[in-house]
Design an enzyme around this catalytic site. Sequence first.
Site, short mmCIF file in Angstrom:
data_model
loop_
_atom_site.label_atom_id
_atom_site.label_comp_id
_atom_site.label_asym_id
_atom_site.label_seq_id
_atom_site.Cartn_x
_atom_site.Cartn_y
_atom_site.Cartn_z
N ARG A 207 85.99 28.96 8.25
CA ARG A 207 85.84 30.38 8.58
C ARG A 207 85.76 31.22 7.31
NH1 ARG A 207 87.62 34.34 12.46
NH2 ARG A 207 86.91 36.33 11.61
N ARG A 216 80.78 33.50 12.89
CA ARG A 216 81.89 32.72 12.36
C ARG A 216 81.90 31.33 13.00
NH1 ARG A 216 84.80 36.69 15.31
NH2 ARG A 216 83.42 38.09 14.16
N ASP A 219 86.84 31.50 15.59
CA ASP A 219 87.62 32.73 15.68
C ASP A 219 88.76 32.50 16.67
OD1 ASP A 219 88.36 35.38 15.27
OD2 ASP A 219 87.19 36.08 16.97
N ASP A 221 92.22 34.41 18.23
CA ASP A 221 92.96 35.67 18.35
C ASP A 221 94.14 35.49 19.30
OD1 ASP A 221 91.30 37.33 16.72
OD2 ASP A 221 89.83 37.39 18.34
#
Length: 286
Positions: A207, A216, A219, A221
């Site tokens: 990344r 990317r 990712d 989150d």
Amino acid sequence: MYTKWAADEIRIEKLEVFAYHGVYPEETRNGQIFYVNAVLYTDVHRAAAADDLESTVNYGEVCRFIGDWMPANTCKLLEAAAERLAEALLLKYPLLQGADLEIQKPHAPIPMPFGSVSVKVRRAWHRAYLGVGSNMGDRERYLSGAVKSLEAHPLVTVRNVSKWINTSPYGGVEQEDFLNGVIEIETILGPEGLLETLHEIENKAGRVRTLRWGPRTLDLDILLYDELQWAEDNLVIPHPDMANRAFVLQPLAEIAPGLVHPVLGKTAAALLRELERDKCLEKSGE
């Protein structure tokens, strides 16, 4: 602290153990007496109804485990000993939801009269939901690799993984479509420790953080963490924009449709229906 535990407690007070924790060489060489206090959070309803030892956390076994762990592991700081012992207990006993653990050091090298010094920590299993996405290279391999990395982490248990869905880019940057999903985990890690772990997994996948909302390889989150509301410069929980993202709500509603957003007070399924309705209204007004 962050999660709702069972109200039931099993208490162990002043368990005496001989161990070798301390900053000074004579402490780790000669050892000394420590006392351990523990509050074990677990649901005892099933054990009480059945009057069955196998349905609860066996405090006798816990005492023996602590008695074996303390001398077998050497730490300079009480903070480290308490942290590692609490984690070891949570990993050892599946019915244990959380624990308050205090290690007292009555013979600490302090040149004045005192009763005892101690360090107390509270650690528990927490439930978190992670958003995952990729739009570079072999997208499915990156997402599957993230799941495998989480499964391999000693303080993380993967509970559920949504289907991967193909979605259009979000944020106005022209780029390839994303493959997205949601992962449900349980973890002993706190929010910042979990974020650090996710960044390590992203970095392992190559990344590069150059353009916001840009392409990317991977990712990750934190969407939700128990019912926690957290706002720091590098981390906001719940994820501030998740209610506007179909690529988050669709897989989240797939694996946890009844999960309630702690700020909006609506389920994942309801938030998805509202977002889809709003998009239909926008299209009809064009």
